[in-house]
Design an enzyme around this catalytic site. Sequence first.
Site, PDB file in Angstrom:
ATOM      1  N   GLY A 296     -18.749 -17.545  35.921  1.00 18.01           N
ATOM      2  CA  GLY A 296     -19.546 -16.772  34.978  1.00 18.01           C
ATOM      3  C   GLY A 296     -20.960 -17.291  34.839  1.00 18.01           C
TER       4      GLY A 296
ATOM      5  CG  ASP B 158     -31.426 -11.375  44.309  1.00 19.23           C
ATOM      6  OD1 ASP B 158     -32.046 -12.357  43.867  1.00 19.23           O
ATOM      7  OD2 ASP B 158     -31.035 -11.287  45.483  1.00 19.23           O
TER       8      ASP B 158
END
Length: 312
Positions: free
Chosen positions: A225, A252
């Site tokens: 995470g 990204d």
Amino acid sequence: MSIITVTLNPAIDQTIQLEQLQVGEVHRAQSVHYTAGGKGIMVASCLADWFEEPIVVTGLLGDENIGIFEAMFEYKGMDDQFIRVPGLNRTNIKIVDHDCTTDINLPGIAASESALTEMMGAVAQDYEVAILSGSIPPLCQGTIYAEILEALAPHDTKVIVDASGAALKAALAAPVKPYCVKPNFVELSEYAGRTLTTEKDVIAEAKKLLASGIRLVVISMGSDGALFIDDTGVIKATLIAPKVMTTVGAGDAMVAGIASAMREYASLERIARLATAFAVSKLGSIGPNLPEHEVVEAFAVQVTIQTLEVSS
């Protein structure tokens, strides 16, 4: 004008899928995909799927193999303000098998002083959010992101920096701080000069960045995470992806999610949910693309949020 992404070292991403990579062996590829890449371009592509308004893209782009980039910019309705320079854009090779992704990143085209000056003129405008992403090309000073931060300061632009090494250090040491930084835990360890082995270590290092004037720190941790930290507290966000085609571009996409939530003036929890949803959505396909809004928002609802600390 609203959002601009800066990509100084663009690349054509060649993604090769194999059954299993074995060093020293001959392989037969299952598939090969070519996409316009470079971190800022990947971020912009995801943003273009999310917003109806044009996303401005700039940086340095070699003029000898430019077609794949211009085709993406036209297809996604991006505002192309790249500075063309002589030479070939690099190719980054991504080898994907059922275990992991192996990256081979080649050097980019050299940056000239005149091209960088021209690019700076395109960047130093009234943008709400600017995203500085990726590596620095040959002959370009590691201080370039710090210089862009200074150029954007009069415009009150919220700047997100997603970089590593000398470029990240220079940006963090600059008098004008970015609004947000998004290192992964390895990049943060390199910046700190020590191995950060626990979440406690990572949070402590992130809080030093907040104390320096940065408003939001996001540390991506792969399948574990990500941590989202600002002056209201610390949140850990996790979501298991239902389908993973490749991990290329997931970071990204997360940056694009952060920028999108910032446009909403969102709470820390909303930033964590949307950024995580963007990243998980990207995992399900090859190339810098997002599915429909409804799919992304459904993922955002499913994100598990742990509040680790609440600032008083």
